[in-house]
Motif scaffolding. Structure first.
Motif: not given
Length: 81
Positions: A28-33, A56, A58, A70, A74
Motif C-alpha cells: 500500500q502507499n502512505q494513504t492506504g491505496v 483504499p 479500508s 488508518a 500512519a
C-alpha cells in the motif's frame, strides 16, 4: 555474477514469496491505496486483482475497523522514516 542478474534473481525470489505466501499480503502507499495484492488476499475478498488495485484498503474492512487501520498505517510509515 553481475549486478543486473542478481537484481533479476532477487526480483524473481521476492515475487515468488509474495505470490505464493499463504498469508494475506498487500503493498500500500502512505494513504492506504493498494498497489499490489497476493492471491491469498484476493481469495478472501473474492475479487480479481483488477478490482482491488488502486482502491483504499479500508474499502475491504468493516467500517468500525477503518479508523484503527488508518492509525496503524500512519504509525508504520512514521517508523519507516
Amino acid at each position: 555474477m553481475n549486478i543486473d542478474m542478481q537484481l533479476v534473481e532477487n526480483e524473481q525470489r521476492f515475487r515468488s514469496l509474495f505470490e505464493n505466501n499463504p498469508d494475506l499480503v498487500l503493498f500500500q502507499n502512505q494513504t492506504g491505496v493498494i498497489l499490489d495484492a497476493n492471491q491469498a488476499f484476493l481469495e478472501v475478498v473474492h475479487r480479481p486483482k483488477e478490482a482491488v488495485l488502486h482502491r483504499p484498503f479500508s474499502d475491504f474492512l468493516p467500517p468500525d475497523k477503518a479508523p484503527l487501520f488508518a492509525e496503524k498505517l500512519a504509525e508504520a510509515f512514521r517508523v519507516i522514516r
